[in-house]
Enzyme design. Structure first.
Site, PDB file in Angstrom:
ATOM      1  CB  THR A   1      33.851   5.451 -15.662  1.00  0.00           C
ATOM      2  OG1 THR A   1      33.174   5.926 -16.809  1.00  0.00           O
ATOM      3  CG2 THR A   1      34.952   6.370 -15.309  1.00  0.00           C
ATOM      4  CG  ASN A   2      33.573   1.266 -20.344  1.00  0.00           C
ATOM      5  OD1 ASN A   2      34.005   0.464 -21.063  1.00  0.00           O
ATOM      6  ND2 ASN A   2      32.747   0.763 -19.538  1.00  0.00           N
ATOM      7  CB  THR A   3      32.146   7.693 -20.113  1.00  0.00           C
ATOM      8  OG1 THR A   3      30.968   6.931 -20.556  1.00  0.00           O
ATOM      9  CG2 THR A   3      32.012   9.177 -20.845  1.00  0.00           C
TER      10      THR A   3
ATOM     11  CB  CYS B   1      28.056   1.837 -19.725  1.00  0.00           C
ATOM     12  SG  CYS B   1      27.749   2.819 -18.348  1.00  0.00           S
ATOM     13  CB  THR B   2      31.303   0.448 -15.188  1.00  0.00           C
ATOM     14  OG1 THR B   2      31.178   1.780 -14.776  1.00  0.00           O
ATOM     15  CG2 THR B   2      32.712   0.532 -15.763  1.00  0.00           C
TER      16      THR B   2
END
Length: 230
Positions: A83-85, A197-198
């Site tokens: 995940t990016n976040t 965002c994935t």
């Protein structure tokens, strides 16, 4: 072949994409019936999402560090946070482990730099777009001029991620709205747009727009395959 450690489940919809891309990449490289050696911890996203939105990042770091330790104990040689976040707390997770962490922004920045892109738009959760943990890394390590949508458009992108894509809902209306936002970033000078965002690649693909798109899920998975086979 090294064993790839994955911290997934955030959301599980995009973790499926990671698993497919990694196994397809290994098979393309090695042929036959070869597949990736993977150690996966898929967390319950509910408590993590709640902590995100109340700003309790220490709690998210603790939950993911525990999951990361289980991946390391299971024999993983390196780790991906899927995940990016949650790369906001990557430094805390990395500090608690003895195996390397393959950072999603680095995997993305390296390809953008190699492609000669200098000005890039970014779509992601509000956390990823508005905070510096991600855009700052791209600027400092790769010299990128990162541009994000204005506040109202950020709200739209964020809402669609959490209310739709994390639930597997892919809507034509939402795709059209994303394409408008991508076009707006391009009009402001972005040479390409990061799908940061994935889940976003579940909604928007290169066939939908003439603006070059960089899918962080695919780039992160490709970097993992390269490292595992190095």
């Amino acid at each position: 072949m090294k064993t790839i450690g994955l911290l997934g489940g955030m959301s599980w919809e995009s973790t499926v994409s990671y698993y497919q891309a990694i196994n397809r990449g290994v098979n393309a490289a090695l042929g036959g019936l070869h597949s990736a050696r993977v150690m996966l911890a898929s967390v319950d996203f509910g408590p993590i999402e709640a902590a995100q939105h109340r700003g309790d990042w220490d709690a998210t770091a603790q939950m993911l560090t525990e999951a990361g330790r289980s991946v390391e104990a299971g024999g993983a040689d390196f780790l991906l946070i899927c995940t990016n976040t949650m790369h906001k707390v990557a430094p805390q997770i990395e500090a608690a482990l003895s195996i390397p962490l393959l950072h999603i922004a680095d995997a993305t920045g390296e390809v953008l730099q190699a492609d000669g892109v200098r000005r890039v738009g970014l779509l992601g959760t509000r956390f990823t777009m508005a905070q510096d943990f991600y855009t700052g890394r791209l600027r400092e390590r790769f010299g990128l001029d990162v541009r994000v949508p204005e506040a109202e458009a950020q709200d739209v992108v964020h809402r669609i991620i959490y209310d739709e894509l994390c639930h597997g809902v892919v809507s034509d209306a939402s795709r059209a709205r994303y394409l408008e936002i991508i076009a707006g970033l391009h009009a402001q000078g972005a040479e390409a747009v990061i799908l940061g965002c994935t889940e976003i690649a579940l909604l928007v693909q290169p066939a939908h727009t003439s603006v070059p798109l960089y899918d962080t899920t695919a780039l992160h998975a490709a970097a993992a395959v390269k490292y595992a086979l190095s």
